[in-house]
Design a protein around this motif. Structure first.
Motif, PDB file in Angstrom:
ATOM      1  N   GLU A 246     -20.534  23.737 -24.101  1.00 47.80           N
ATOM      2  CA  GLU A 246     -21.491  22.933 -23.334  1.00 47.80           C
ATOM      3  C   GLU A 246     -22.160  21.876 -24.196  1.00 47.80           C
ATOM      4  OE1 GLU A 246     -23.843  26.116 -25.251  1.00 47.80           O
ATOM      5  OE2 GLU A 246     -21.902  26.006 -24.244  1.00 47.80           O
ATOM      6  N   LEU A 247     -22.145  22.053 -25.514  1.00 42.93           N
ATOM      7  CA  LEU A 247     -22.715  21.051 -26.408  1.00 42.93           C
ATOM      8  C   LEU A 247     -21.744  19.905 -26.675  1.00 42.93           C
ATOM      9  CD1 LEU A 247     -24.483  23.182 -29.183  1.00 42.93           C
ATOM     10  CD2 LEU A 247     -25.558  21.912 -27.331  1.00 42.93           C
ATOM     11  N   PHE A 248     -20.464  20.244 -26.781  1.00 39.82           N
ATOM     12  CA  PHE A 248     -19.510  19.257 -27.285  1.00 39.82           C
ATOM     13  C   PHE A 248     -18.676  18.570 -26.209  1.00 39.82           C
ATOM     14  CE2 PHE A 248     -20.314  22.138 -30.866  1.00 39.82           C
ATOM     15  CZ  PHE A 248     -20.749  21.207 -31.788  1.00 39.82           C
ATOM     16  N   ARG A 249     -18.425  19.234 -25.098  1.00 43.56           N
ATOM     17  CA  ARG A 249     -17.598  18.593 -24.074  1.00 43.56           C
ATOM     18  C   ARG A 249     -18.210  17.280 -23.574  1.00 43.56           C
ATOM     19  NH1 ARG A 249     -13.383  21.136 -20.684  1.00 43.56           N
ATOM     20  NH2 ARG A 249     -12.888  19.706 -18.975  1.00 43.56           N
ATOM     21  N   PRO A 250     -19.521  17.218 -23.298  1.00 36.52           N
ATOM     22  CA  PRO A 250     -20.091  15.933 -22.861  1.00 36.52           C
ATOM     23  C   PRO A 250     -19.931  14.819 -23.886  1.00 36.52           C
ATOM     24  CG  PRO A 250     -21.629  17.731 -22.442  1.00 36.52           C
ATOM     25  CD  PRO A 250     -20.536  18.289 -23.301  1.00 36.52           C
ATOM     26  N   GLN A 251     -19.894  15.188 -25.171  1.00 37.59           N
ATOM     27  CA  GLN A 251     -19.775  14.173 -26.210  1.00 37.59           C
ATOM     28  C   GLN A 251     -18.412  13.481 -26.187  1.00 37.59           C
ATOM     29  OE1 GLN A 251     -22.341  13.251 -27.892  1.00 37.59           O
ATOM     30  NE2 GLN A 251     -23.647  14.916 -27.160  1.00 37.59           N
ATOM     31  N   ILE A 252     -17.389  14.181 -25.700  1.00 41.27           N
ATOM     32  CA  ILE A 252     -16.057  13.577 -25.621  1.00 41.27           C
ATOM     33  C   ILE A 252     -16.075  12.413 -24.640  1.00 41.27           C
ATOM     34  CG2 ILE A 252     -13.655  13.981 -24.963  1.00 41.27           C
ATOM     35  CD1 ILE A 252     -14.094  16.922 -25.863  1.00 41.27           C
ATOM     36  N   PHE A 253     -16.697  12.606 -23.496  1.00 40.12           N
ATOM     37  CA  PHE A 253     -16.735  11.535 -22.492  1.00 40.12           C
ATOM     38  C   PHE A 253     -17.640  10.394 -22.940  1.00 40.12           C
ATOM     39  CE2 PHE A 253     -15.952  15.590 -20.265  1.00 40.12           C
ATOM     40  CZ  PHE A 253     -14.627  15.356 -19.956  1.00 40.12           C
ATOM     41  N   ALA A 254     -18.672  10.722 -23.708  1.00 38.84           N
ATOM     42  CA  ALA A 254     -19.485   9.660 -24.294  1.00 38.84           C
ATOM     43  C   ALA A 254     -18.678   8.862 -25.306  1.00 38.84           C
ATOM     44  CB  ALA A 254     -20.725  10.263 -24.960  1.00 38.84           C
ATOM     45  N   ALA A 255     -17.844   9.549 -26.096  1.00 31.48           N
ATOM     46  CA  ALA A 255     -16.995   8.849 -27.053  1.00 31.48           C
ATOM     47  C   ALA A 255     -15.991   7.946 -26.342  1.00 31.48           C
ATOM     48  CB  ALA A 255     -16.268   9.858 -27.939  1.00 31.48           C
ATOM     49  N   ILE A 256     -15.468   8.407 -25.196  1.00 33.45           N
ATOM     50  CA  ILE A 256     -14.554   7.564 -24.412  1.00 33.45           C
ATOM     51  C   ILE A 256     -15.273   6.301 -23.963  1.00 33.45           C
ATOM     52  CG2 ILE A 256     -13.229   7.406 -22.276  1.00 33.45           C
ATOM     53  CD1 ILE A 256     -12.654  10.412 -22.562  1.00 33.45           C
ATOM     54  N   GLU A 257     -16.514   6.445 -23.519  1.00 26.39           N
ATOM     55  CA  GLU A 257     -17.273   5.263 -23.091  1.00 26.39           C
ATOM     56  C   GLU A 257     -17.513   4.320 -24.258  1.00 26.39           C
ATOM     57  OE1 GLU A 257     -21.434   4.088 -20.784  1.00 26.39           O
ATOM     58  OE2 GLU A 257     -20.648   6.147 -20.668  1.00 26.39           O
ATOM     59  N   LEU A 258     -17.843   4.863 -25.421  1.00 22.97           N
ATOM     60  CA  LEU A 258     -18.004   4.008 -26.598  1.00 22.97           C
ATOM     61  C   LEU A 258     -16.697   3.294 -26.928  1.00 22.97           C
ATOM     62  CD1 LEU A 258     -20.120   6.202 -29.068  1.00 22.97           C
ATOM     63  CD2 LEU A 258     -20.830   4.073 -27.955  1.00 22.97           C
ATOM     64  N   TYR A 259     -15.589   3.990 -26.777  1.00 25.72           N
ATOM     65  CA  TYR A 259     -14.269   3.395 -27.031  1.00 25.72           C
ATOM     66  C   TYR A 259     -14.023   2.234 -26.073  1.00 25.72           C
ATOM     67  CZ  TYR A 259      -9.143   3.049 -26.786  1.00 25.72           C
ATOM     68  OH  TYR A 259      -7.843   2.596 -26.754  1.00 25.72           O
ATOM     69  N   GLU A 260     -14.356   2.429 -24.812  1.00 28.15           N
ATOM     70  CA  GLU A 260     -14.154   1.356 -23.829  1.00 28.15           C
ATOM     71  C   GLU A 260     -15.042   0.150 -24.118  1.00 28.15           C
ATOM     72  OE1 GLU A 260     -12.826   3.866 -19.849  1.00 28.15           O
ATOM     73  OE2 GLU A 260     -14.956   3.779 -20.379  1.00 28.15           O
TER      74      GLU A 260
ATOM     75  N   PRO B 116     -22.036  10.823 -30.161  1.00 25.99           N
ATOM     76  CA  PRO B 116     -21.714   9.686 -29.294  1.00 25.99           C
ATOM     77  C   PRO B 116     -22.702   9.452 -28.164  1.00 25.99           C
ATOM     78  CG  PRO B 116     -19.702  10.807 -29.897  1.00 25.99           C
ATOM     79  CD  PRO B 116     -20.824  11.642 -30.447  1.00 25.99           C
ATOM     80  N   ARG B 117     -23.123  10.510 -27.481  1.00 26.58           N
ATOM     81  CA  ARG B 117     -24.062  10.291 -26.381  1.00 26.58           C
ATOM     82  C   ARG B 117     -25.397   9.756 -26.892  1.00 26.58           C
ATOM     83  NH1 ARG B 117     -23.912  11.690 -21.067  1.00 26.58           N
ATOM     84  NH2 ARG B 117     -25.911  11.444 -20.006  1.00 26.58           N
ATOM     85  N   ASP B 118     -25.818  10.222 -28.063  1.00 28.28           N
ATOM     86  CA  ASP B 118     -27.055   9.713 -28.655  1.00 28.28           C
ATOM     87  C   ASP B 118     -26.939   8.223 -28.966  1.00 28.28           C
ATOM     88  OD1 ASP B 118     -27.922  12.413 -28.678  1.00 28.28           O
ATOM     89  OD2 ASP B 118     -26.909  12.705 -30.591  1.00 28.28           O
ATOM     90  N   ILE B 119     -25.747   7.810 -29.403  1.00 26.75           N
ATOM     91  CA  ILE B 119     -25.522   6.393 -29.697  1.00 26.75           C
ATOM     92  C   ILE B 119     -25.593   5.572 -28.412  1.00 26.75           C
ATOM     93  CG2 ILE B 119     -23.883   4.711 -30.632  1.00 26.75           C
ATOM     94  CD1 ILE B 119     -22.827   6.983 -32.444  1.00 26.75           C
ATOM     95  N   LEU B 120     -24.986   6.078 -27.350  1.00 33.87           N
ATOM     96  CA  LEU B 120     -25.055   5.376 -26.065  1.00 33.87           C
ATOM     97  C   LEU B 120     -26.500   5.217 -25.598  1.00 33.87           C
ATOM     98  CD1 LEU B 120     -22.123   6.998 -24.039  1.00 33.87           C
ATOM     99  CD2 LEU B 120     -22.239   4.643 -24.869  1.00 33.87           C
ATOM    100  N   GLU B 121     -27.271   6.294 -25.768  1.00 37.85           N
ATOM    101  CA  GLU B 121     -28.641   6.299 -25.259  1.00 37.85           C
ATOM    102  C   GLU B 121     -29.601   5.521 -26.158  1.00 37.85           C
ATOM    103  OE1 GLU B 121     -29.869   7.695 -22.517  1.00 37.85           O
ATOM    104  OE2 GLU B 121     -28.106   8.787 -21.783  1.00 37.85           O
ATOM    105  N   ASN B 122     -29.364   5.545 -27.465  1.00 36.32           N
ATOM    106  CA  ASN B 122     -30.385   5.076 -28.397  1.00 36.32           C
ATOM    107  C   ASN B 122     -29.914   4.058 -29.427  1.00 36.32           C
ATOM    108  OD1 ASN B 122     -32.622   7.020 -27.605  1.00 36.32           O
ATOM    109  ND2 ASN B 122     -30.973   8.458 -28.088  1.00 36.32           N
ATOM    110  N   GLY B 123     -28.628   3.708 -29.413  1.00 37.74           N
ATOM    111  CA  GLY B 123     -28.134   2.754 -30.395  1.00 37.74           C
ATOM    112  C   GLY B 123     -28.835   1.408 -30.289  1.00 37.74           C
TER     113      GLY B 123
END
Length: 389
Positions: free
Chosen positions: A148-162, A186-193
């Motif tokens: 539950e900690l890491f699966r959401p980060q994969i989709f955040a990484a995909i968004e960063l990739y896009e 990755p999700r932290d980067i999306l939210e706070n970068g």
């Protein structure tokens, strides 16, 4: 360095989607692709993102080899804090003074706080990790310890990739998927970068301004109170109700003062500010008052000994004296700690994993048993307690 990494991701609640783990790795990846497509990601981008993905055995090894967190506070803090790190931290504070001025004005996060994280996470950017980030995240999501900690980060990484901010083949970082100088997921980067240096990119690996301002924004979002203290060393009386101590057990500073708690140097904050009394190695060892901002540290890392060391180091970087180590009673060895945890668990206490680490659950259980046995209830496990149990 983090024991349970995840900043904002750590706040996610487990759901059936996040709980899928284990089984065939190839099948697991296909499941991730299907979910990514269901979330609206372009299928070609998803295929490109996962091309060549592999399970990383070294990531799993690192996840299970965190014995450093078994060390007590005095030993752990002396291991992490050196004069060289202090000198370099003060040099970095001078070099990036304008950035820290901006951070303090905009987010109210003191420079010592970010300098301490920068030092401990990557040695001021000198070593940011060489694990392939995509492989690390997929490996840890497939593993059933904390999907539950890491699966959401994969989709955040995909968004960063896009968005052009992540290369699945080349982006590297820590074993747990954190990236950059202050180690953000990755999700932290999306939210706070934040593009703090104005070059049009959020570059947490190569730009200290981007990394530091992004870290400050993240702490602000996690509840950091601008301009407020986080930790202060104190002196405690020879006798008091030690069961009142412990993280999160807040009382007004004025009440602690009435009980005989005093600042080791300087003055304590105003009487109405809530604070908890932290005794990392019992009432005969170091003592600190921790203020509400200290609780925010646990959103960065869930290890008590790491959090306290980082918070203390931040005060050192801003001029605090070396703490008084006192004369605490000897603690337990790793095997003894595991034995203690087993005994506590058998008595109905929730200590989490039997791992030999004196975490929050074990501390609470120790304190409860100390009170029951009429021992000093300061949450520091000793051989006497072990023998009594």
């Amino acid at each position: 360095m983090r024991i349970l990494p995840g900043l904002l991701s750590a706040l996610f609640l487990a759901s059936p989607a996040y709980s899928r783990c284990g089984g065939s790795f190839d099948g697991f990846v296909q499941d991730l692709k299907s979910e990514a497509a269901g979330r609206g990601h372009d299928t070609e981008a998803v295929d490109a993102f996962f091309q060549g993905v592999r399970q990383d055995a070294q990531v799993l090894k690192a996840d299970r080899a965190q014995g450093v967190f078994q060390k007590p506070f005095i030993e752990f803090s002396r291991h992490l804090i050196s004069q060289n790190r202090i000198d370099r931290g003060r040099a970095m504070a001078s070099r990036h003074a304008a950035v820290f001025d901006r951070i303090e004005a905009e987010y109210g996060v003191s420079r010592g706080v970010l300098l301490a994280f920068w030092a401990f996470e990557t040695d001021y950017g000198g070593y940011q990790g060489d694990f392939n980030t995509r492989n690390a995240l997929v490996t840890l999501a497939h593993d059933c310890r904390r999907p539950e900690l890491f699966r959401p980060q994969i989709f955040a990484a995909i968004e960063l990739y896009e968005r052009g901010g992540f290369d699945p083949q080349r982006t590297t970082g820590a074993w747990a998927g954190e990236i950059g100088m202050v180690q953000m997921l990755p999700r932290d980067i999306l939210e706070n970068g934040v593009d703090a240096d104005g070059d049009g990119q959020v570059s947490l690996r190569t730009s200290a301004p981007d990394a530091l301002v992004s870290g400050a924004k993240m702490l602000s979002g996690l509840g950091w109170q601008p301009g407020q203290p986080w930790l202060q060393e104190v002196k405690v009386p020879g006798q008091m109700d030690w069961s009142l101590s412990g993280p999160g057990r807040h009382r007004p500073v004025s009440e602690w003062q009435t009980m005989g708690v005093k600042a080791r140097s300087g003055n304590l904050p105003g009487g109405n500010m809530p604070a908890s009394l932290i005794l990392p190695q019992g009432h005969e060892g170091p003592a600190f008052l921790a203020f509400p901002n200290f609780d925010v540290y646990f959103e960065w890392n869930q290890s008590f000994v790491y959090v306290l060391t980082a918070a203390y180091f931040a005060t050192r970087l801003e001029g605090a004296a070396i703490y008084d180590a006192g004369n605490p009673q000897p603690g337990l060895s790793g095997p003894q700690m595991k034995q203690l945890q087993s005994l506590l668990q058998a008595r109905g206490h929730d200590v989490g994993e039997i791992d030999g680490i004196l975490g929050a659950g074990t501390r609470a259980a120790v304190q409860a048993e100390q009170a029951r046995l009429s021992l000093a209830a300061d949450a520091w496990p000793t051989v006497e307690l072990l023998n009594r149990l």
